[in-house]
Design an enzyme around this catalytic site. Sequence first.
Site, mmCIF file in Angstrom:
data_model
loop_
_atom_site.group_PDB
_atom_site.id
_atom_site.type_symbol
_atom_site.label_atom_id
_atom_site.label_comp_id
_atom_site.label_asym_id
_atom_site.label_seq_id
_atom_site.Cartn_x
_atom_site.Cartn_y
_atom_site.Cartn_z
ATOM 1 N N GLY A 9 -23.422 -18.826 19.061
ATOM 2 C CA GLY A 9 -24.833 -18.471 18.969
ATOM 3 C C GLY A 9 -25.009 -16.972 19.088
ATOM 4 O O GLY A 9 -25.122 -16.259 18.087
ATOM 5 N N SER A 10 -24.966 -16.465 20.333
ATOM 6 C CA SER A 10 -25.120 -15.026 20.535
ATOM 7 C C SER A 10 -23.957 -14.230 19.939
ATOM 8 O O SER A 10 -24.084 -13.042 19.688
ATOM 9 C CB SER A 10 -25.226 -14.716 22.036
ATOM 10 O OG SER A 10 -26.358 -15.344 22.581
ATOM 11 N N ILE A 15 -31.176 -24.625 12.695
ATOM 12 C CA ILE A 15 -31.576 -23.878 11.500
ATOM 13 C C ILE A 15 -33.022 -24.225 11.117
ATOM 14 O O ILE A 15 -33.315 -25.351 10.691
ATOM 15 C CB ILE A 15 -30.599 -24.172 10.331
ATOM 16 C CG1 ILE A 15 -29.147 -23.910 10.777
ATOM 17 C CG2 ILE A 15 -30.975 -23.346 9.112
ATOM 18 C CD1 ILE A 15 -28.868 -22.531 11.334
ATOM 19 N N GLU A 33 -33.282 -15.371 17.183
ATOM 20 C CA GLU A 33 -33.223 -13.994 16.651
ATOM 21 C C GLU A 33 -32.728 -13.020 17.718
ATOM 22 O O GLU A 33 -33.218 -11.905 17.848
ATOM 23 C CB GLU A 33 -34.607 -13.546 16.178
ATOM 24 C CG GLU A 33 -35.209 -14.429 15.125
ATOM 25 C CD GLU A 33 -34.673 -14.112 13.747
ATOM 26 O OE1 GLU A 33 -33.950 -13.104 13.609
ATOM 27 O OE2 GLU A 33 -34.962 -14.885 12.828
HETATM 28 C C1 LIG Z 1 -36.129 -23.528 17.426
HETATM 29 C C2 LIG Z 1 -34.978 -22.657 17.034
HETATM 30 C C3 LIG Z 1 -34.857 -22.212 15.738
HETATM 31 C C4 LIG Z 1 -33.749 -21.446 15.345
HETATM 32 N N1 LIG Z 1 -33.618 -21.047 14.030
HETATM 33 C C5 LIG Z 1 -32.446 -20.465 13.617
HETATM 34 C C6 LIG Z 1 -32.213 -20.191 12.218
HETATM 35 O O1 LIG Z 1 -33.084 -20.408 11.375
HETATM 36 N N2 LIG Z 1 -30.998 -19.721 11.845
HETATM 37 C C7 LIG Z 1 -30.002 -19.455 12.747
HETATM 38 O O2 LIG Z 1 -28.928 -19.040 12.339
HETATM 39 N N3 LIG Z 1 -30.211 -19.679 14.089
HETATM 40 C C8 LIG Z 1 -31.394 -20.171 14.527
HETATM 41 N N4 LIG Z 1 -31.608 -20.431 15.872
HETATM 42 C C9 LIG Z 1 -30.513 -20.194 16.809
HETATM 43 C C10 LIG Z 1 -30.758 -19.036 17.768
HETATM 44 O O3 LIG Z 1 -30.688 -17.824 17.077
HETATM 45 C C11 LIG Z 1 -29.741 -19.172 18.900
HETATM 46 O O4 LIG Z 1 -30.170 -20.258 19.701
HETATM 47 C C12 LIG Z 1 -29.629 -17.900 19.719
HETATM 48 O O5 LIG Z 1 -29.028 -16.878 18.979
HETATM 49 C C13 LIG Z 1 -28.820 -18.126 21.007
HETATM 50 O O6 LIG Z 1 -27.639 -18.787 20.753
HETATM 51 P P1 LIG Z 1 -27.236 -20.072 21.643
HETATM 52 O O7 LIG Z 1 -28.399 -21.000 21.639
HETATM 53 O O8 LIG Z 1 -25.944 -20.571 21.138
HETATM 54 O O9 LIG Z 1 -27.113 -19.509 23.100
HETATM 55 P P2 LIG Z 1 -25.818 -18.815 23.738
HETATM 56 O O10 LIG Z 1 -25.326 -17.728 22.843
HETATM 57 O O11 LIG Z 1 -24.855 -19.868 24.143
HETATM 58 O O12 LIG Z 1 -26.453 -18.153 25.040
HETATM 59 C C14 LIG Z 1 -26.709 -18.886 26.234
HETATM 60 C C15 LIG Z 1 -27.153 -17.901 27.297
HETATM 61 O O13 LIG Z 1 -26.113 -16.958 27.544
HETATM 62 C C16 LIG Z 1 -26.601 -15.639 27.410
HETATM 63 N N5 LIG Z 1 -25.545 -14.760 26.873
HETATM 64 C C17 LIG Z 1 -24.791 -14.933 25.768
HETATM 65 N N6 LIG Z 1 -23.957 -13.901 25.592
HETATM 66 C C18 LIG Z 1 -24.179 -13.043 26.621
HETATM 67 C C19 LIG Z 1 -23.651 -11.771 26.999
HETATM 68 N N7 LIG Z 1 -22.727 -11.140 26.261
HETATM 69 N N8 LIG Z 1 -24.111 -11.193 28.122
HETATM 70 C C20 LIG Z 1 -25.071 -11.791 28.863
HETATM 71 N N9 LIG Z 1 -25.626 -12.982 28.560
HETATM 72 C C21 LIG Z 1 -25.187 -13.593 27.451
HETATM 73 C C22 LIG Z 1 -27.776 -15.733 26.446
HETATM 74 O O14 LIG Z 1 -28.682 -14.661 26.604
HETATM 75 C C23 LIG Z 1 -28.375 -17.076 26.868
HETATM 76 O O15 LIG Z 1 -29.238 -16.900 27.945
HETATM 77 C C24 LIG Z 1 -32.758 -21.124 16.290
HETATM 78 C C25 LIG Z 1 -32.911 -21.547 17.619
HETATM 79 C C26 LIG Z 1 -33.999 -22.299 17.994
HETATM 80 C C27 LIG Z 1 -34.126 -22.756 19.426
#
Ligand SMILES: Cc1cc2nc3c(=O)[nH]c(=O)nc-3n(C[C@H](O)[C@H](O)[C@H](O)COP(=O)(O)OP(=O)(O)OC[C@H]3O[C@@H](n4cnc5c(N)ncnc54)[C@H](O)[C@@H]3O)c2cc1C
Length: 392
Positions: A144-145, A170, A371
């Site tokens: 994700g991130s 997505i 985002e």
């Molecule tokens: C309703 C919805 C619509 C979405 N639409 C799209 C879309 O159209 N296309 C798309 O590609 N994605 C989409 N997303 C995905 C969204 O971009 C991701 O959920 C987001 O980038 C976070 O990724 P993750 O959920 O895997 O969280 P993770 O990356 O697993 O993060 C979990 C927690 O860990 C923290 N964290 C992670 N890395 C670090 C670090 N290095 N240092 C400190 N803290 C950290 C984060 O801040 C978070 O609090 C959507 C998400 C939602 C909920």
Amino acid sequence: MKPDLFEAPDYYNLDELLTEEHLLVRDAAREWVKRDVSPIIEEYAQRAEFPTQIVNGLANIGAFGPYIPEEYGGAGLDYISYGLIMQEIERGDSGVRSTASVQSSLVMFPIWKYGNEEQKMKYLPKLASGEWMGCFGLTEPDHGSNPSGMVTNFKDKGDHYLLNGAKMWISNSPIAQVAIVWAKNEEGRIHGLIIEKGMDGFSAPETHNKWSLRASSTGELIFDNVKVPKENILPNRSGLGAPLSCLDSARYGIAWGAIGAAMDCYDTALRYSKERVQFGKPIGGFQLQQKKLSEMITEITKAQLLAWRLGDLKNKGKATTAQISMAKRNNVEMAIKIAREARQILGGMGISGEYSIMRHMMNLESVITYEGTHDIHLLITGLDITGLNAFK
Ligand SMILES: Cc1cc2nc3c(=O)[nH]c(=O)nc-3n(C[C@H](O)[C@H](O)[C@H](O)COP(=O)(O)OP(=O)(O)OC[C@H]3O[C@@H](n4cnc5c(N)ncnc54)[C@H](O)[C@@H]3O)c2cc1C
């Protein structure tokens, strides 16, 4: 739901900074939201359904590709107009704004910037008119991130590419005809591929049970040996910078959009505080409620100024990724805090679908995460000001 009596706050007369075109575009979007979104959105959010009937309206107010040149079907507007359209749509609902953001910044933008002329002519006019909907696949179940770790990949099979992998979370995926999918080639380089609904091995199941963005359709993208024609690769940019540049454009729109959600919560709470009588006087006459309302309008005004200046920089081609991150992070946090405070001002009524506040509040829980999460934007600012990478 209550009739939409929204009156936009403009405490620092920021309308004076807007051009005649900005005001026309903003007012058209505002009227459309009042007429076509507000009356139906609560019901669709409760049912967890995207209101497909609003797609034409979104296209008509220029929400699909506001800054894409008119030769490709876009509205040919500047970035402040784009921001204002996003603000007005999110004033109605963050899920509807998400649909428009994805279509414009995550689907049309990469085709416009990184596609060839045939791709632009084939896809952009249909996306601008809403005939086709698009989605953007970057996030994966385990990435994700940190999208650089993605495992979705394609192999060169001579006359086509073979795509395998999966994306999750997505926006628009279940309703989209076109998906911009980011995947690694055999050398591990990230490329954008244009995937069309109906390709063998491609499916986009809907994600259910969301408590947030319920009026926006969210799903997965699954690729099981999908044969992708070679002409469907975006030829003009590769590497992680390509999808990240799309996110810059979408995050810019979110920085404005969140102001809309905050304005709606503030306006609702202000009106309620003048009408609701307890202990013999309107609750707006109590200092504790005035503190909440005064802080809300202060924060909204600061966010409006930030967004306007960012738009000015973007129009001049000077807005940096870090500046956009700061505005997205600040304005979404501002909006979510205002939604929570406004919810309290309405007391028990604050949790009811009679008012928009609780829906905004729940929506913003996604907006603060997608985002780039709130944390990640902080790290982007930290990296920018210190030069030191705290991501890993
Ligand atoms: C309703 C919805 C619509 C979405 N639409 C799209 C879309 O159209 N296309 C798309 O590609 N994605 C989409 N997303 C995905 C969204 O971009 C991701 O959920 C987001 O980038 C976070 O990724 P993750 O959920 O895997 O969280 P993770 O990356 O697993 O993060 C979990 C927690 O860990 C923290 N964290 C992670 N890395 C670090 C670090 N290095 N240092 C400190 N803290 C950290 C984060 O801040 C978070 O609090 C959507 C998400 C939602 C909920």
